[in-house]
Design a protein around this motif. Structure first.
Motif, PDB file in Angstrom:
ATOM      1  N   MET A   1       0.854  -1.178   0.000  1.00 54.12           N
ATOM      2  CA  MET A   1       0.000   0.000   0.000  1.00 54.12           C
ATOM      3  C   MET A   1       0.888   1.226   0.000  1.00 54.12           C
ATOM      4  O   MET A   1       1.857   1.313   0.724  1.00 54.12           O
ATOM      5  N   SER A   2       0.523   2.205  -0.798  1.00 53.03           N
ATOM      6  CA  SER A   2       1.299   3.427  -0.878  1.00 53.03           C
ATOM      7  C   SER A   2       0.423   4.604  -0.524  1.00 53.03           C
ATOM      8  O   SER A   2      -0.451   4.990  -1.269  1.00 53.03           O
ATOM      9  N   ASP A   3       0.618   5.190   0.650  1.00 49.18           N
ATOM     10  CA  ASP A   3      -0.090   6.417   1.000  1.00 49.18           C
ATOM     11  C   ASP A   3       0.889   7.409   1.599  1.00 49.18           C
ATOM     12  O   ASP A   3       0.524   8.343   2.265  1.00 49.18           O
ATOM     13  N   ASP A   4       2.152   7.201   1.337  1.00 45.97           N
ATOM     14  CA  ASP A   4       3.202   8.010   1.923  1.00 45.97           C
ATOM     15  C   ASP A   4       4.092   8.567   0.812  1.00 45.97           C
ATOM     16  O   ASP A   4       5.257   8.197   0.697  1.00 45.97           O
ATOM     17  N   GLY A   5       3.524   9.410  -0.032  1.00 50.68           N
ATOM     18  CA  GLY A   5       4.298  10.020  -1.095  1.00 50.68           C
ATOM     19  C   GLY A   5       4.777   9.039  -2.145  1.00 50.68           C
ATOM     20  O   GLY A   5       5.860   9.216  -2.702  1.00 50.68           O
ATOM     21  N   GLY A   6       4.029   7.989  -2.424  1.00 52.22           N
ATOM     22  CA  GLY A   6       4.429   7.021  -3.444  1.00 52.22           C
ATOM     23  C   GLY A   6       5.296   5.891  -2.917  1.00 52.22           C
ATOM     24  O   GLY A   6       5.604   4.960  -3.644  1.00 52.22           O
ATOM     25  N   ARG A   7       5.685   5.945  -1.657  1.00 51.39           N
ATOM     26  CA  ARG A   7       6.501   4.889  -1.063  1.00 51.39           C
ATOM     27  C   ARG A   7       5.593   3.760  -0.595  1.00 51.39           C
ATOM     28  O   ARG A   7       4.541   3.994  -0.015  1.00 51.39           O
ATOM     29  N   LEU A   8       5.989   2.517  -0.850  1.00 51.89           N
ATOM     30  CA  LEU A   8       5.215   1.365  -0.384  1.00 51.89           C
ATOM     31  C   LEU A   8       5.387   1.231   1.118  1.00 51.89           C
ATOM     32  O   LEU A   8       6.499   0.995   1.605  1.00 51.89           O
ATOM     33  N   THR A  28     -10.348   8.007  12.975  1.00 53.10           N
ATOM     34  CA  THR A  28     -11.362   8.702  12.185  1.00 53.10           C
ATOM     35  C   THR A  28     -12.401   7.683  11.742  1.00 53.10           C
ATOM     36  O   THR A  28     -12.143   6.479  11.753  1.00 53.10           O
ATOM     37  N   VAL A  29     -13.554   8.188  11.344  1.00 54.20           N
ATOM     38  CA  VAL A  29     -14.571   7.319  10.758  1.00 54.20           C
ATOM     39  C   VAL A  29     -14.081   6.977   9.359  1.00 54.20           C
ATOM     40  O   VAL A  29     -13.732   7.861   8.573  1.00 54.20           O
ATOM     41  N   ARG A  30     -14.037   5.696   9.066  1.00 55.83           N
ATOM     42  CA  ARG A  30     -13.531   5.217   7.778  1.00 55.83           C
ATOM     43  C   ARG A  30     -14.554   4.275   7.164  1.00 55.83           C
ATOM     44  O   ARG A  30     -15.088   3.413   7.846  1.00 55.83           O
ATOM     45  N   THR A  31     -14.786   4.457   5.885  1.00 49.67           N
ATOM     46  CA  THR A  31     -15.719   3.622   5.144  1.00 49.67           C
ATOM     47  C   THR A  31     -15.105   3.292   3.797  1.00 49.67           C
ATOM     48  O   THR A  31     -14.405   4.126   3.208  1.00 49.67           O
ATOM     49  N   ALA A  32     -15.359   2.090   3.316  1.00 49.04           N
ATOM     50  CA  ALA A  32     -14.926   1.694   1.974  1.00 49.04           C
ATOM     51  C   ALA A  32     -16.051   0.929   1.307  1.00 49.04           C
ATOM     52  O   ALA A  32     -16.777   0.166   1.953  1.00 49.04           O
ATOM     53  N   ILE A  33     -16.183   1.151   0.009  1.00 50.08           N
ATOM     54  CA  ILE A  33     -17.177   0.437  -0.801  1.00 50.08           C
ATOM     55  C   ILE A  33     -16.445  -0.237  -1.948  1.00 50.08           C
ATOM     56  O   ILE A  33     -15.638   0.397  -2.639  1.00 50.08           O
ATOM     57  N   GLY A 111     -11.490   4.126  13.471  1.00 51.17           N
ATOM     58  CA  GLY A 111     -10.209   3.525  13.817  1.00 51.17           C
ATOM     59  C   GLY A 111      -9.031   4.238  13.188  1.00 51.17           C
ATOM     60  O   GLY A 111      -9.158   5.329  12.638  1.00 51.17           O
ATOM     61  N   ARG A 112      -7.882   3.563  13.257  1.00 48.62           N
ATOM     62  CA  ARG A 112      -6.605   4.140  12.832  1.00 48.62           C
ATOM     63  C   ARG A 112      -6.128   3.663  11.472  1.00 48.62           C
ATOM     64  O   ARG A 112      -5.079   4.086  11.011  1.00 48.62           O
ATOM     65  N   THR A 113      -6.862   2.745  10.863  1.00 46.50           N
ATOM     66  CA  THR A 113      -6.472   2.254   9.546  1.00 46.50           C
ATOM     67  C   THR A 113      -7.723   1.995   8.713  1.00 46.50           C
ATOM     68  O   THR A 113      -8.808   1.821   9.264  1.00 46.50           O
ATOM     69  N   GLY A 114      -7.548   1.991   7.416  1.00 46.87           N
ATOM     70  CA  GLY A 114      -8.674   1.913   6.500  1.00 46.87           C
ATOM     71  C   GLY A 114      -9.293   0.536   6.398  1.00 46.87           C
ATOM     72  O   GLY A 114      -8.753  -0.466   6.872  1.00 46.87           O
ATOM     73  N   GLY A 154      -9.416   8.983   7.172  1.00 45.53           N
ATOM     74  CA  GLY A 154      -7.978   8.740   7.220  1.00 45.53           C
ATOM     75  C   GLY A 154      -7.145   9.905   6.726  1.00 45.53           C
ATOM     76  O   GLY A 154      -7.656  10.912   6.237  1.00 45.53           O
ATOM     77  N   LYS A 155      -5.835   9.731   6.861  1.00 45.88           N
ATOM     78  CA  LYS A 155      -4.879  10.779   6.501  1.00 45.88           C
ATOM     79  C   LYS A 155      -4.931  11.137   5.023  1.00 45.88           C
ATOM     80  O   LYS A 155      -4.801  12.298   4.655  1.00 45.88           O
ATOM     81  N   SER A 156      -5.145  10.147   4.165  1.00 46.45           N
ATOM     82  CA  SER A 156      -5.162  10.411   2.724  1.00 46.45           C
ATOM     83  C   SER A 156      -6.489  10.986   2.252  1.00 46.45           C
ATOM     84  O   SER A 156      -6.619  11.370   1.088  1.00 46.45           O
ATOM     85  N   GLY A 157      -7.496  11.056   3.134  1.00 45.87           N
ATOM     86  CA  GLY A 157      -8.765  11.682   2.786  1.00 45.87           C
ATOM     87  C   GLY A 157      -9.675  10.788   1.969  1.00 45.87           C
ATOM     88  O   GLY A 157      -9.507   9.576   1.894  1.00 45.87           O
ATOM     89  N   ASP A 158     -10.621  11.441   1.337  1.00 43.33           N
ATOM     90  CA  ASP A 158     -11.641  10.717   0.578  1.00 43.33           C
ATOM     91  C   ASP A 158     -11.156  10.450  -0.844  1.00 43.33           C
ATOM     92  O   ASP A 158     -10.385  11.230  -1.407  1.00 43.33           O
ATOM     93  N   TRP A 159     -11.631   9.345  -1.407  1.00 44.26           N
ATOM     94  CA  TRP A 159     -11.284   8.969  -2.778  1.00 44.26           C
ATOM     95  C   TRP A 159     -12.484   8.304  -3.405  1.00 44.26           C
ATOM     96  O   TRP A 159     -13.200   7.549  -2.745  1.00 44.26           O
TER      97      TRP A 159
END
Length: 164
Positions: A1-8, A28-33, A111-114, A154-159
């Motif tokens: 997973m890369s959410d740190d400036g392109g670094r895995l 944060t409140v995290r949701t995925a579909i 939680g703390r992760t997606g 999360g830190k990377s925001g919504d997508w």
């Protein structure tokens, strides 16, 4: 997973895999579909919708399998954190234009992760269960279009996936 400036983020500087430390992340409140499709012969779709599959209620069983799979994602996917999910839903809709079934799985928590992997796992296992329960009628079914549709929090925001 890369959410740190392109670094895995699951690779150490020396290249070995490791579980990411999320202890310092904000909750944060995290949701995925996520979504998937199962394409089949029209008669297979009709058999499933009529409730005539020999193994029983295909859609109901597949929904339960998807929910259970989301809850066990950390046991299936290396380096995933065990999560306290607050919501998992699996929607299965017929689509005669495929022909087949469209699956949408949603996973949520605070939680703390997606929860992207939990939603993707739910959609995938739902599709696999549909295949398993209807393969006696149609071994040529195909599972496809497994994709993350959106995620929030999360830190990377919504997508959100761009429309095709």
């Amino acid at each position: 997973m890369s959410d740190d400036g392109g670094r895995l983020t699951h690779l150490a500087a020396s290249g070995e895999a490791h579980m990411v430390d999320v202890g310092q992340k904000n909750e944060t409140v995290r949701t995925a579909i996520a979504s998937a499709t199962v394409t089949m012969e029209p008669r297979t779709l009709q058999t499933i919708l009529a409730g005539d599959a020999k193994k029983g209620d295909v859609i109901g069983t597949a929904r339960i399998a998807g929910i259970m799979a989301a809850k066990r994602t950390h046991e299936l996917i290396p380096l995933c954190h065990p999560l306290l999910l607050t919501k998992v839903t699996v929607e299965i809709e017929p689509d005669e234009t495929l022909p087949g079934l469209r699956i949408q799985a949603t996973a949520s928590l605070t939680g703390r992760t997606g929860v992207e992997m939990e939603a993707l796992t739910a959609a995938s296992v739902t599709a696999l269960t549909i295949y398993d329960m209807a393969k006696a009628v149609d071994k040529a079914m195909s599972i496809g279009d497994i994709a993350l549709i959106e995620k929030t929090g999360g830190k990377s925001g919504d997508w959100r996936r761009a429309a095709n």
